[in-house]
Every structure is written in C-alpha cells, then in structure tokens.
Design an enzyme around this catalytic site. Structure first.
Site, mmCIF file in Angstrom:
data_model
loop_
_atom_site.group_PDB
_atom_site.id
_atom_site.type_symbol
_atom_site.label_atom_id
_atom_site.label_comp_id
_atom_site.label_asym_id
_atom_site.label_seq_id
_atom_site.Cartn_x
_atom_site.Cartn_y
_atom_site.Cartn_z
ATOM 1 N N THR A 312 0.812 -1.205 0.000
ATOM 2 C CA THR A 312 0.000 0.000 0.000
ATOM 3 C C THR A 312 0.847 1.256 0.000
ATOM 4 O OG1 THR A 312 -1.651 1.257 1.269
ATOM 5 C CG2 THR A 312 -0.215 -0.213 2.517
ATOM 6 N N ASP A 313 0.393 2.211 -0.774
ATOM 7 C CA ASP A 313 0.987 3.542 -0.753
ATOM 8 C C ASP A 313 0.662 4.180 0.599
ATOM 9 O OD1 ASP A 313 2.147 5.943 -1.732
ATOM 10 O OD2 ASP A 313 0.168 6.688 -2.281
#
Length: 643
Positions: A312-313
């Site tokens: 995930t960013d």
C-alpha cells in the site's frame, strides 16, 4: 548535447532537425483494436469446446441447447471484452495529463509552442500555474516550487535548486530537475530539456503501464484447470465409447454417432462460465451496496479473498493527505488539538482538560499569526473541505477555524511569499487594535535565530531539541513569530526581519492516518495477511508512520536506492522480509509487486496516484482510492472505493 545560450536558445533549424531525428515530445500509445480484443475472448479451451458442442447440437437438431450454449459464449465474451478494454483506458488518461503548450526561447525570441514540438536542448521558461512540458535540468530559478505528487505521491511542494547532484540521487531528491507533467506551485525558473516523450520519468510510467501483462486470477486458473480436466475426460470417454460401439457392432454407425454426440453435449460444462459469472456478479453487487467498493472485473471479487500480501501507498491511502496540527507549544503551555483533516471540527485541550482558545492569549496570538502568514484558501467542495494552496498552510487555516468562527479583521499591507532560501513567509497587516504587526511562520532553524536576535536570553536550544524529537516521529514542525512595527511601515524588508522577532511558539503537524486503517491492519495481521508500506517519503518518516499504524512489531525500512544496488537474489530476500519501502520510484513499486508474485504470493496493491498505476495493474488485485485517487490509478486498478 550542446547547450545553447539561455538568452538565445536553439535555432529553429536545429530544433526542426532534432524533432525529425528524435520524434515528437508525446506519449504514443498503440491500442489494440476493439475487434481484436473481442475476438481474443474466444481464445480459451472451454470456449472451443462449447463452440464444438454448439455445432454438434445444431447437427442433431437440438435448437434449445444450441441457443443456450451460444448465449453463454456471447455473454462470456462480452464480459471479458468489457474488462480488458476498460483496463486499457489508463494510457489515454496519462496522455491527457501532458502540458499542451510550452514557453521556449528560440533564435532569441520567447515563444509559446505546442509541447509536442519540444526537443532535447530547448530552453523552457516556467512560472506558477504551468505544467512542466518535459524533463528539465534547471539552470536558473526564482523561489521555484513544484508539486510532484503525480510522481512521488508526496503532498508537499518541492523546493527546487540548480545545484549539481550525484548521479545516483533518488528520484524524490532530484531537486535540480523539473519533471514532465508536474505542476509549478510557485516562483519561476528556466530549464534545459533533457528528456522528451517516453524518455521522461512520466513517459516511463506510461510505458510500464503499457508493458504490464496481468495474469489470470487464482479462481480463473482453477476453473480453467477444471474445465480442461472435464473436457479431456469427456473426449476420452467419447472416443472409448465409439470404439466400444464399433467393436460390439450392436448399433449402426449413424445411431452410434448420434448417441456419442448426445453424450458429449450432455456432459459439457457449458453452464460453468455462466454460473461463475452470476455468483461473482452477486458478490460485486453486495460489495458496492454494503462496502462502497466498485469492482471493475468480476474475478477480482474472488481474488481479494485469496490475498497473502497487501502493498500500500502511504500518502492519501493509509493517511488522509490532509496535513493537520495536533500539538502547539508556546512559551507558556502545551496544547493538544483534536480533529483530523481540513474540516474545522475539533477541540483544544491543555493537560487533558478542554479549554477555550479565546481565553488563552498565547494560543490566540499563534493561531492568528499562522492564519495571517498564509496565502492558501480553505473552502467546501461537494460537502468536503479542500484547500487551494500548500497543505501545511491549510493546516493553519483549519486550526484557526477550530478556535474562531470569524476571520481576523486585519488589513493586509504586504506579503512575502515563501522563499526557498529564507524558508519562511511573512505578512504585514494593520490590526484591529490599531497596531501594525509583522506575522511570520516557517522552518524553526530559520525563525528561532531571528527570535534570538531580539531576545538574547531566548532558549533556542530547547525548541530545536523539541523540533528534532517531533521530526524523528515523522511529524513536521513549523515555528511562528510576530513583531509590532511602526504604523508607517508599508513594506516587508530584509532589514525589518533582521531586527528580530517575538516568539509565539511551534506547531506539530502530521498527515493523519485514516480512521479505519489501524483497525483494518490489525485485522489483516490477525488473519495472516502481510501489509507492506511503499512510499516516496524519507525512511525515518515512513518508519514512524508504520509504528503508529501497527504495520509490524518492529518495522524495517528499505530504500529504492538500496534495492537497486543488490543482486537479484538478495533483492528478492529483502523485498520478502521488509515491511516498509521508502524513497521508491514507480519502477520500484512494480518490482516489489512482481517479486512477491513470483514468490507465490497473491498480491494486492493499494494506491491513488499515477506513480502507483504500473503496480496497480500488475498486482493480482489493484485497489484505487476513490475521492483522492487519480483517474489513471482508477483505470489501472480492478477495485475502486467511492470514499
């Protein structure tokens, strides 16, 4: 490359020669024809068998079965066509982000030309509001700041320089380069074009999106395997029965052939694709209604339940991408501020007890100064509070409106915008009490010495230590000061500032985690799903955020530069073991997802920016954030949220 004079630029003849040799400054896509995408949906063993079954049922005159089988084939082809053609739209979205025009110097003239006509060596002028038309090496700047979230995912604008940097400087730290399709937030500058079209960093992203080939989902692989197994078994049984019928000689050849055809048709799993699609469609509908999740491809609904690792960013995904003041330290007290994001809802407390900011002169003065030394706007849009300007400045506006409903009735006389050398901004205003004040906010290492100039006994070390402590925790610190000046003062001058300032305090600012993220990560870890954070931020900040989110018991960070310097095997081991990846490029994100998949993991990628698009498309499940996500990310992902 020959560097032309900055005043003269390239000659028109030389520019034309380079344009012919290197091609236009554009991102060309070669989309697959729609008819070919549709025909590809029939390139499947089960579909081949269904087609044969349809032919056989037609031969024996069973119109009902023929109609059902043909309908199943067409529905399956339409679903596949929609999914595949929809995913290819991300390249078109990327092309729309390119600047249409550029201001260049050619033959000593300043001209506006189509960006597609830019060539390597062109001298380009940038100013606030421009989209950078190509990758530029900056050679002259005036307080130039550029918003690079499209490449790095980080919210704050980058202060640009003309300094020479090492060749291996990470993308996010290349302060002397203006990258194509990033936006000039303030100031102006001149740069030399060093890359155009697909050779720009932005062009590399589009190429990566184009090159990525998404594999089939685990369920579809299982269904393919089941279909093949059943089909081979039916064909084998049909051959054996036909041979057996010929050997015993009890049936005539036409009767035997009809019996075999009937058996084959009756045994074919023609209902499998349709049944699978219906079941998945029901799941997609439930997710849209109950979870506010938009699923673009039906197999993605099942794949999400098989995920082993989630990449995930950080900015805008794990966090809100809405800078928020959480703590204010003045010489008199320390205040906590509740509420996150740009919505001006929250309370102020001191030592755990709620207070009224209006009753605390030190707090009121700091909030007013932070509001005044500001050129950002806060407003509502579609029911949400958004800013037009810098996120850090926006946090001061929100904090002020949490305390007071009305703006200060002060009259502005002069404004000094944020300067990359001074690293502060200031406003001169005539206040309602009749005095003229200079309001200043900026980096503590710049503001605190100015305070010490006016107050030699000021404890500068205390606030520098506090700044360091908060910074290590992944928080940003801004110092705020003011100064009463003669009423005749109408202009902010360096001399005015050099005389010293009166210290008001420091503010601690964070990009707050989304409310549901900490709980969600805890549930995923309990379920055995690993969560890895990939960000363009500094390693220290990334680790601090990871600890706050509970990403791992003892999270370890690896930078993109470290990964690039390793052998394939060592890189693989590091990617599998690390929890946090910092200072990463879009290529790094794609590599991380690919390595995890090659290790046998069903991998999900969650992101919201153009820089996430290649990894979103490559992952088994790509989830694009709804309100904060770019159109490119939404097209590349298989999932989208409407929140």
């Amino acid at each position: 490359m020959q560097v032309p004079s900055l005043d003269h630029g390239l000659s028109k003849e030389e520019a034309a020669k380079r344009l012919k040799a290197n091609g236009p400054n554009s991102i060309e896509s070669h989309p697959t024809p729609k008819w070919l995408i549709f025909l590809r949906q029939f390139n499947n063993l089960i579909i081949y068998i269904l087609i044969i079954a349809a032919i056989l049922t037609t031969v024996i005159g069973d119109v009902t079965d023929t109609s059902v089988i043909v309908l199943v084939i067409i529905i399956n082809a339409i679903i596949g066509y929609y999914q595949e053609s929809n995913a290819s739209d991300s390249l078109e979205k990327i092309k729309k982000m390119l600047a249409p025009e550029a201001t260049v110097y050619r033959d000593g003239e300043r001209l506006d030309i189509p960006s597609a006509n830019l060539v390597v060596g062109d001298i380009v002028f940038l100013e606030a509001g421009d989209n950078v038309p190509a990758d530029l090496r900056l050679v002259d700047i005036d307080n130039l700041t550029i918003q690079e979230a499209v490449l790095t995912g980080e919210a704050n604008s980058v202060i640009k320089t003309t300094a020479t940097l090492p060749a291996d400087t990470p993308l996010a730290d290349q302060s002397n380069i203006a990258f194509a399709s990033t936006a000039v937030a303030g100031g102006s500058g001149i740069g030399i074009v060093v890359a155009t079209g697909h050779h720009t960093e932005f062009g590399k992203i589009s190429q990566a999106v184009s090159d990525v080939r998404k594999g089939r989902s685990p369920m579809m692989r299982e269904i393919d395997g089941i279909g093949k197994g059943i089909s081979y078994a039916i064909i084998a049984a049909a051959i054996l029965l036909f041979i057996f019928g010929l050997v015993i000689g009890k049936y005539s050849l036409p009767v035997l052939a009809l019996a075999i055809v009937t058996m084959v048709v009756g045994s074919m799993p023609e209902g499998l694709p349709a049944t699978t699609s219906v079941i998945l469609a029901m799941g997609v509908s439930n997710m849209a209604k109950k979870q506010h999740v938009i699923v673009k491809t039906l197999p993605a609904a099942e794949t999400l339940g098989s995920v082993d690792v989630i990449c995930t960013d950080k900015t805008g995904t794990l966090t809100k991408n809405e800078m928020t003041i959480t703590t204010i330290v003045t010489p008199q007290a320390t205040y906590d501020v509740s509420g996150t994001g740009y919505a001006p809802t929250g309370d102020f407390s001191m030592a755990g007890k709620l207070i009224d900011p209006a009753e605390h002169a030190d707090l009121s003065a700091l909030l007013t100064a932070g509001f005044e030394a500001n050129d950002t706007e806060l407003h509502q849009e579609d029911g949400r509070y958004v800013i037009n300007g810098e996120p850090t400045d926006g946090s001061f506006l929100t904090a002020y409106y949490k305390a007071f409903k009305q703006e200060p009735a002060n009259t502005e006389r002069d404004l000094m915008p944020f300067d990359s050398n001074n690293r502060y901004m200031a406003k001169l205003a005539k206040c309602v009490d009749g005095q003229t004040r200079l309001f200043v906010k900026g980096s503590p290492d710049k503001i605190l010495p100015l305070v010490a100039t006016a107050h030699p006994d000021f404890d500068q070390d205390r606030y520098l230590k506090l700044t360091s402590q908060f910074s290590v925790q992944g928080q940003r610190v801004i110092a705020v000061a003011e100064k009463v000046v003669p009423n005749a003062t109408t202009e902010i001058t360096p001399e005015l500032l050099s005389e010293g300032l009166d210290f008001l305090g420091i503010t601690v600012i964070i990009d707050p985690p989304r409310e549901s993220v900490i709980t969600a990560i805890k549930q995923m870890r309990r379920a055995g799903v690993k969560v890895k954070m990939i960000t363009g931020d500094h390693p220290e900040t990334a680790i601090a955020i990871a600890k706050k989110l509970g990403l791992a018991d003892s999270p370890e960070a690896v930078t993109g530069a470290q990964l690039a310097g390793l052998s394939d095997e060592k890189r693989r081991q590091l990617i599998l073991n690390a929890d946090v990846f910092a200072r990463t490029t879009p290529k790094d994100k794609l590599t991380i997802v690919s390595v995890l998949q090659e290790a046998g993991n069903v991998t999900a990628m969650v992101g919201d920016g153009v820089n996430d698009a290649p990894a979103l498309k490559k992952a088994d499940v790509g989830v694009a954030m709804g309100q904060s996500g770019t159109d490119v990310a939404k097209d590349a992902g298989g999932y989208g949220t409407d929140r």
